[in-house]
Design a protein around this motif. Structure first.
Motif, PDB file in Angstrom:
ATOM      1  N   ASP A 259     -87.272 -30.876  53.368  1.00  0.00           N
ATOM      2  CA  ASP A 259     -87.760 -30.495  52.046  1.00  0.00           C
ATOM      3  C   ASP A 259     -88.590 -29.213  52.127  1.00  0.00           C
ATOM      4  O   ASP A 259     -88.479 -28.329  51.261  1.00  0.00           O
ATOM      5  N   ARG A 260     -89.389 -29.072  53.176  1.00  0.00           N
ATOM      6  CA  ARG A 260     -90.169 -27.849  53.353  1.00  0.00           C
ATOM      7  C   ARG A 260     -89.273 -26.683  53.768  1.00  0.00           C
ATOM      8  O   ARG A 260     -89.522 -25.532  53.376  1.00  0.00           O
ATOM      9  N   ALA A 261     -88.244 -26.978  54.551  1.00  0.00           N
ATOM     10  CA  ALA A 261     -87.284 -25.928  54.899  1.00  0.00           C
ATOM     11  C   ALA A 261     -86.613 -25.389  53.640  1.00  0.00           C
ATOM     12  O   ALA A 261     -86.392 -24.178  53.510  1.00  0.00           O
ATOM     13  N   VAL A 262     -86.290 -26.274  52.699  1.00  0.00           N
ATOM     14  CA  VAL A 262     -85.694 -25.846  51.431  1.00  0.00           C
ATOM     15  C   VAL A 262     -86.618 -24.860  50.720  1.00  0.00           C
ATOM     16  O   VAL A 262     -86.176 -23.802  50.243  1.00  0.00           O
ATOM     17  N   SER A 263     -87.905 -25.168  50.651  1.00  0.00           N
ATOM     18  CA  SER A 263     -88.860 -24.276  49.976  1.00  0.00           C
ATOM     19  C   SER A 263     -88.900 -22.906  50.645  1.00  0.00           C
ATOM     20  O   SER A 263     -88.901 -21.871  49.970  1.00  0.00           O
ATOM     21  N   VAL A 277     -78.839 -16.923  55.097  1.00  0.00           N
ATOM     22  CA  VAL A 277     -79.946 -17.626  54.444  1.00  0.00           C
ATOM     23  C   VAL A 277     -79.395 -18.653  53.457  1.00  0.00           C
ATOM     24  O   VAL A 277     -79.901 -19.781  53.376  1.00  0.00           O
ATOM     25  N   ALA A 278     -78.350 -18.277  52.709  1.00  0.00           N
ATOM     26  CA  ALA A 278     -77.717 -19.238  51.803  1.00  0.00           C
ATOM     27  C   ALA A 278     -77.177 -20.431  52.582  1.00  0.00           C
ATOM     28  O   ALA A 278     -77.311 -21.591  52.152  1.00  0.00           O
ATOM     29  N   HIS A 279     -76.584 -20.168  53.731  1.00  0.00           N
ATOM     30  CA  HIS A 279     -76.055 -21.261  54.565  1.00  0.00           C
ATOM     31  C   HIS A 279     -77.183 -22.165  55.060  1.00  0.00           C
ATOM     32  O   HIS A 279     -77.064 -23.397  55.036  1.00  0.00           O
ATOM     33  N   ASN A 280     -78.284 -21.563  55.535  1.00  0.00           N
ATOM     34  CA  ASN A 280     -79.401 -22.377  56.018  1.00  0.00           C
ATOM     35  C   ASN A 280     -80.004 -23.222  54.909  1.00  0.00           C
ATOM     36  O   ASN A 280     -80.377 -24.382  55.126  1.00  0.00           O
ATOM     37  N   LEU A 281     -80.124 -22.645  53.713  1.00  0.00           N
ATOM     38  CA  LEU A 281     -80.630 -23.416  52.577  1.00  0.00           C
ATOM     39  C   LEU A 281     -79.663 -24.543  52.240  1.00  0.00           C
ATOM     40  O   LEU A 281     -80.084 -25.680  51.970  1.00  0.00           O
ATOM     41  N   ALA A 282     -78.360 -24.255  52.270  1.00  0.00           N
ATOM     42  CA  ALA A 282     -77.354 -25.282  52.013  1.00  0.00           C
ATOM     43  C   ALA A 282     -77.454 -26.410  53.045  1.00  0.00           C
ATOM     44  O   ALA A 282     -77.396 -27.594  52.697  1.00  0.00           O
ATOM     45  N   ALA A 283     -77.602 -26.042  54.328  1.00  0.00           N
ATOM     46  CA  ALA A 283     -77.686 -27.051  55.385  1.00  0.00           C
ATOM     47  C   ALA A 283     -78.923 -27.930  55.208  1.00  0.00           C
ATOM     48  O   ALA A 283     -78.887 -29.141  55.495  1.00  0.00           O
ATOM     49  N   SER A 284     -80.019 -27.354  54.730  1.00  0.00           N
ATOM     50  CA  SER A 284     -81.232 -28.158  54.480  1.00  0.00           C
ATOM     51  C   SER A 284     -80.992 -29.166  53.367  1.00  0.00           C
ATOM     52  O   SER A 284     -81.377 -30.337  53.476  1.00  0.00           O
ATOM     53  N   HIS A 285     -80.361 -28.712  52.272  1.00  0.00           N
ATOM     54  CA  HIS A 285     -79.994 -29.655  51.209  1.00  0.00           C
ATOM     55  C   HIS A 285     -79.009 -30.702  51.724  1.00  0.00           C
ATOM     56  O   HIS A 285     -79.090 -31.886  51.354  1.00  0.00           O
ATOM     57  N   HIS A 286     -78.093 -30.284  52.578  1.00  0.00           N
ATOM     58  CA  HIS A 286     -77.086 -31.195  53.137  1.00  0.00           C
ATOM     59  C   HIS A 286     -77.772 -32.290  53.954  1.00  0.00           C
ATOM     60  O   HIS A 286     -77.425 -33.475  53.853  1.00  0.00           O
ATOM     61  N   GLN A 287     -78.753 -31.893  54.767  1.00  0.00           N
ATOM     62  CA  GLN A 287     -79.481 -32.890  55.554  1.00  0.00           C
ATOM     63  C   GLN A 287     -80.242 -33.861  54.651  1.00  0.00           C
ATOM     64  O   GLN A 287     -80.306 -35.060  54.923  1.00  0.00           O
ATOM     65  N   LEU A 288     -80.814 -33.345  53.565  1.00  0.00           N
ATOM     66  CA  LEU A 288     -81.497 -34.241  52.623  1.00  0.00           C
ATOM     67  C   LEU A 288     -80.505 -35.183  51.950  1.00  0.00           C
ATOM     68  O   LEU A 288     -80.811 -36.359  51.711  1.00  0.00           O
ATOM     69  N   ALA A 289     -79.308 -34.669  51.638  1.00  0.00           N
ATOM     70  CA  ALA A 289     -78.278 -35.542  51.067  1.00  0.00           C
ATOM     71  C   ALA A 289     -77.917 -36.651  52.048  1.00  0.00           C
ATOM     72  O   ALA A 289     -77.746 -37.818  51.654  1.00  0.00           O
ATOM     73  N   MET A 290     -77.814 -36.316  53.344  1.00  0.00           N
ATOM     74  CA  MET A 290     -77.527 -37.325  54.359  1.00  0.00           C
ATOM     75  C   MET A 290     -78.643 -38.364  54.433  1.00  0.00           C
ATOM     76  O   MET A 290     -78.397 -39.559  54.608  1.00  0.00           O
ATOM     77  N   LEU A 341     -74.241 -23.693  47.466  1.00  0.00           N
ATOM     78  CA  LEU A 341     -74.769 -22.663  48.365  1.00  0.00           C
ATOM     79  C   LEU A 341     -73.781 -22.315  49.477  1.00  0.00           C
ATOM     80  O   LEU A 341     -73.670 -21.156  49.871  1.00  0.00           O
ATOM     81  N   TYR A 342     -73.057 -23.304  49.991  1.00  0.00           N
ATOM     82  CA  TYR A 342     -72.001 -22.991  50.961  1.00  0.00           C
ATOM     83  C   TYR A 342     -70.955 -22.084  50.322  1.00  0.00           C
ATOM     84  O   TYR A 342     -70.475 -21.128  50.941  1.00  0.00           O
ATOM     85  N   GLN A 343     -70.588 -22.385  49.079  1.00  0.00           N
ATOM     86  CA  GLN A 343     -69.608 -21.554  48.383  1.00  0.00           C
ATOM     87  C   GLN A 343     -70.147 -20.143  48.168  1.00  0.00           C
ATOM     88  O   GLN A 343     -69.402 -19.160  48.275  1.00  0.00           O
ATOM     89  N   ARG A 344     -71.437 -20.035  47.917  1.00  0.00           N
ATOM     90  CA  ARG A 344     -72.057 -18.710  47.770  1.00  0.00           C
ATOM     91  C   ARG A 344     -71.989 -17.941  49.084  1.00  0.00           C
ATOM     92  O   ARG A 344     -71.670 -16.748  49.094  1.00  0.00           O
ATOM     93  N   ALA A 345     -72.275 -18.615  50.197  1.00  0.00           N
ATOM     94  CA  ALA A 345     -72.226 -17.954  51.505  1.00  0.00           C
ATOM     95  C   ALA A 345     -70.811 -17.473  51.808  1.00  0.00           C
ATOM     96  O   ALA A 345     -70.620 -16.359  52.313  1.00  0.00           O
ATOM     97  N   ILE A 346     -69.810 -18.286  51.485  1.00  0.00           N
ATOM     98  CA  ILE A 346     -68.414 -17.892  51.715  1.00  0.00           C
ATOM     99  C   ILE A 346     -68.043 -16.716  50.819  1.00  0.00           C
ATOM    100  O   ILE A 346     -67.326 -15.799  51.235  1.00  0.00           O
ATOM    101  N   GLY A 347     -68.555 -16.719  49.582  1.00  0.00           N
ATOM    102  CA  GLY A 347     -68.303 -15.603  48.683  1.00  0.00           C
ATOM    103  C   GLY A 347     -68.864 -14.302  49.220  1.00  0.00           C
ATOM    104  O   GLY A 347     -68.272 -13.225  49.043  1.00  0.00           O
TER     105      GLY A 347
END
Length: 603
Positions: A259-263, A277-290, A341-347
């Motif tokens: 949660d702090r990584a997301v911030s 950075v978009a990927h790292n933010l996405a991965a942080s949300h992904h871990q929270l989803a898990m 965010l993953y889609q943004r990184a790919i874009g």
């Protein structure tokens, strides 16, 4: 006459070629010209060149490329006439020389960091398609050599061009991105900017423009190298304040504080909207989803293992206190953010396979109609870009299982094992697939092999329960208690005023992420504390720290050294620049690059 801007238009002089044509009509705009005309210092025969190519690869992996351009590095043995090196050229190459390596290696400790900075600056020009002003400078340089009578007029034109806001903005951006790129690739940019001296910048200026020396008389139009270097360093110190946000996000991610990584990553993304950075933010949300997946599933892990792993520490406690309905809602919220965010990184970079792979994992986890087929498409695209990767093949196998194609699933898992016979995720998934198909004998065979590699995760517990085998003994060395780590007597949970006095006075930075800002204190002994409301939550030791952990681990130690003294880690986090071993009970995370320990974090 206005003075030339005191930025890397001087430090990294990047004239390219006469402005003959827009698209490679000038042969010097292609790497083929340089390969034909100049002898290359090759990595196969020169250790410094080999290291330069490794650094360049790390930078490219961290920051990516732009469509139609594959960044490459060429190291010339000699300096060309009328063109200052290093330069970035339009077909995707960065050209440096042996002299570049000489200057950067002037400080042995910071040699890699210096070179990463130089190459990062040139990559910024390359990725921004920033060549027009360099062509203009080179046209002037060529004319200057051919007609000395026009030198005064040319000098005036040079000053005018050098002081335009557009050129200034581009050079400032390249300075800034050079620092950020190097930091994102895991280099210590403070070793370049905050070394207490300006020697590197002075050396560079004197090398690329020998007319400037420490003895040159001062005048408004020609500041001394020290003045120029001081101006650049002051600018880059401001950049480093923003880089703190990214590095803080990494520290939070590595220690499971998603949660702090997301911030932190969200704030840094607003400043530097890159794919990484978009990927790292996405991965942080992904871990929270898990984390919330475990809550809504009653603590059970997903059926198959994929490369975005669940954090064992978050499966109970605060999740259990939330109802399954709340967990379901938060799972959907964070997974939606991760997918976007993953889609943004790919874009931003259609060749960035890490986001393809993680996006496929997110689709499988979401499990809506058509998601498994979407994952198959994503992973096939990913493997076309970068073939023969065990992580992508493993996830493709999971996707095929969910499209009711178990034979293709098995084939993918076996292909992943051909690449790495000790790949635990594929071993687990082969056992799970056999179990789902009713073949208990094959399941047992694969899972017994798997349990030799994994003794701690929820999947290991599930495998042991199914097989009816006992849990493992504690893997920690005998006679060693699971005490919380400290560094030079200081532990997390202490207060700022409890830092030992002999650490000296720190450089302090306040990072306003939450209601109460984080205070970062950097000490001369290469330690750093991160506190909030004066309570220390993180202590970081960097690569030049000479101390050792409670179990006698020091910088440069190997993964094998750490496992021998601490046992199996609770988590192993892969990253672009290396991996991190996390030990929850001891409260320490070890960060490795190129096989050696480069930092650790107490949490």
């Amino acid at each position: 006459m206005r003075a030339l801007p005191l930025v890397f238009v001087v430090l990294f002089a990047v004239p390219v070629f006469p402005d003959w044509a827009q698209s490679y009509e000038n042969p010097m705009e292609t790497i083929d010209f340089w390969q034909r005309q100049y002898e290359e210092i090759r990595p196969e025969t020169d250790a410094r060149a080999k290291r330069a190519h490794e650094i360049f690869s790390r930078l490219v992996n961290a920051v990516g490329s732009r469509p139609g351009v594959v960044p490459r590095l060429f190291i010339s043995k000699t300096e060309p006439k009328n063109i200052s090196l290093p330069i970035a050229i339009p077909d995707g190459a960065v050209i440096i020389s042996g002299r570049t390596l000489d200057i950067c290696s002037g400080n042995t400790k910071a040699a890699d960091d210096r070179l990463a900075f130089v190459l990062g600056h040139e990559l910024a020009h390359l990725l921004k398609d920033d060549f027009w002003h360099m062509k203009f400078f080179n046209a002037l340089k060529t004319a200057e050599a051919g007609n000395p009578a026009d030198a005064k007029t040319l000098a005036e034109l040079r000053a005018i061009a050098g002081s335009t806001d557009q050129v200034l903005a581009k050079e400032l951006q390249a300075d800034e991105y050079g620092i950020i790129y190097a930091a994102m690739a895991g280099f210590d940019t403070r070793a370049v900017v905050d070394d207490g001296k300006v020697s590197f910048f002075v050396e560079w200026l004197q090398a690329v423009d020998p007319a400037y020396s420490v003895n040159t008389p001062k005048d408004p139009d020609h500041p001394t190298p020290e003045q120029r270097a001081g101006t650049v360093k002051a600018r880059l110190r401001q950049v480093l304040k923003n880089v703190e946000m990214f590095e803080l996000g990494l520290a939070f991610y590595r220690t499971g504080q998603y949660d702090r990584a997301v911030s932190a990553f969200r704030r840094f993304l607003a400043y530097f909207p890159s794919r990484e950075v978009a990927h790292n933010l996405a991965a942080s949300h992904h871990q929270l989803a898990m984390k919330y997946y475990a809550g809504k599933a009653g603590g059970a892990p997903p059926l198959f293992r994929m490369s975005v792993a669940i954090d064992p520490r978050t499966r109970a406690g605060d999740i259990a206190q939330r109802g399954a309905e709340d967990a379901e809602y938060l799972f959907r919220v964070h997974l939606k953010e991760a997918i976007e965010l993953y889609q943004r990184a790919i874009g931003q970079d259609p060749g960035y396979v890490r986001s393809y792979d993680n996006l496929a994992c997110a689709f499988i986890l979401r499990g809506e109609e058509g998601d498994a087929y979407r994952a198959v498409v994503m992973l096939k695209d990913s493997l076309r870009i970068a073939p023969a990767r065990k992580e992508a093949l493993n996830t493709l196998g999971v996707a095929f299982f969910h499209t009711e194609n178990p034979e293709k699933a098995k084939g993918c898992f076996l292909e992943a094992l051909k690449i790495d016979p000790a790949y635990d995720l594929a071993l687990y998934n082969l056992g799970r697939l056999a179990l789902e198909r009713g073949d208990e004998s094959e399941c047992r065979r694969h899972w017994l092999e798997y349990l030799k590699l994994d003794r701690k995760t929820p999947w290991a517990a599930a495998a042991r329960k199914t097989l009816g085998v006992e849990g493992p003994a504690d893997s920690s060395p005998q006679g060693v208690e699971h005490e919380r780590e400290n560094v030079l007597g200081l532990q997390t949970g202490a207060y700022d005023e409890e830092v030992p006095k002999d650490w000296g006075t720190p450089e302090t930075e306040n990072v306003p992420l939450e209601r109460y800002p984080y205070k970062i204190n950097r000490f001369a002994n290469h330690l750093m504390t991160v506190s909030q409301n004066k309570e220390i939550g993180l202590i970081l030791a960097f690569r030049d720290f000479s101390g050792r952990t409670a179990r006698n681990i020091g910088m440069g130690s190997s993964k094998q050294d750490v496992v021998a003294r601490y046992g199996d880690p609770d988590r192993n986090l892969e990253s672009l620049s290396g991996f991190t071993l996390v030990y929850e009970t001891s409260g320490i995370a070890f960060n490795f690059q190129e096989g050696g320990l480069v930092s650790w974090t107490l949490f």
